[in-house]
Design an enzyme around this catalytic site. Sequence first.
Site, PDB file in Angstrom:
ATOM      1  N   GLU A  75       0.737  -1.041   0.149  1.00 28.60           N
ATOM      2  CA  GLU A  75      -0.138  -0.093   0.165  1.00 28.60           C
ATOM      3  C   GLU A  75       0.911   1.239   0.085  1.00 28.60           C
ATOM      4  O   GLU A  75       1.538   1.360   0.824  1.00 28.60           O
ATOM      5  CB  GLU A  75      -0.992   0.071   1.254  1.00 28.60           C
ATOM      6  CG  GLU A  75      -1.801   1.193   1.321  1.00 28.60           C
ATOM      7  CD  GLU A  75      -2.597   1.306   2.686  1.00 28.60           C
ATOM      8  OE1 GLU A  75      -3.712   2.161   2.621  1.00 28.60           O
ATOM      9  OE2 GLU A  75      -2.177   0.572   3.607  1.00 28.60           O
ATOM     10  N   GLU A 110     -12.029   2.693   6.151  1.00 29.63           N
ATOM     11  CA  GLU A 110     -10.647   3.178   6.825  1.00 29.63           C
ATOM     12  C   GLU A 110     -10.549   4.758   7.190  1.00 29.63           C
ATOM     13  O   GLU A 110      -9.777   5.238   6.647  1.00 29.63           O
ATOM     14  CB  GLU A 110      -9.477   2.555   6.452  1.00 29.63           C
ATOM     15  CG  GLU A 110      -8.166   2.342   7.314  1.00 29.63           C
ATOM     16  CD  GLU A 110      -6.980   1.932   6.614  1.00 29.63           C
ATOM     17  OE1 GLU A 110      -6.227   1.436   7.368  1.00 29.63           O
ATOM     18  OE2 GLU A 110      -6.736   2.423   5.578  1.00 29.63           O
TER      19      GLU A 110
END
Length: 254
Positions: free
Chosen positions: A138, A235
Amino acid sequence: MRFSANLGFLWHDKALPDAIHAAKAAGFDAVECHWPYDVPPADVAEALAETGLPMLGLNTRRGDVPAGENGLSALVGREDDARAAVNEALDYAVAVGAENIHVMAGFARGMAAHDCFIGTLRYATSEAARHGISILIEPLNHYDAPGYFLSTTDQAKQIVDEVDAPNLKLMFDCYHVQLMEGDLCHRLERLLPVIGHIQFAGVPDRGPPDEGEVNYAHIFAEIARLGFTSPLGAEYKPDGETERSLGWMTTYRA
């Protein structure tokens, strides 16, 4: 749309098994977490079984957090520690049935760090493949994580191509990508073949997705058009109780 509750931010004040039950009660379709290692995996597996929610993923340990570490996998000289973190994450993922592991790169720069990260990822993908688990990487934005080794989707795509393992995928976090690169819809379309998971939050303050500069109604419609059907990871950081921040779910599921 289907949504996954990231329990690193949502219901973070609850014990992880209780947070899983709270996500189910709120209508989420899946859960994911950051670093669950202080919780016995049997307790997490029991909560998942009771709710019927899948665990989409978890992260490798960050390392020495008080010393400022945020991942180990690109740190030259810490290769053994990075592999130990991968092994620990794999053991936990197998025990709870997690589908993905986010291998965190850490703060590093240069070609030696690149080569180190590649080596860790080759080890991780090989070990994870034995269990049918995917490895995610990520990019993190340089406002929240200045100096993090992986910062753009182009860099991530290059690494995915170099490792050349079918179970290495990109975690496309709309929040980080918008801050670093923008052009979310075109990037989603171009990178779709290597995307393993998508996350979202409001930009620029990482609040709920119905606040800020990104029109997530449009983004989610584009994701659906592209044929990505896995739950999307919420998130974000609620301002107060998580339940009070969930109005967006009704809007975006309509």
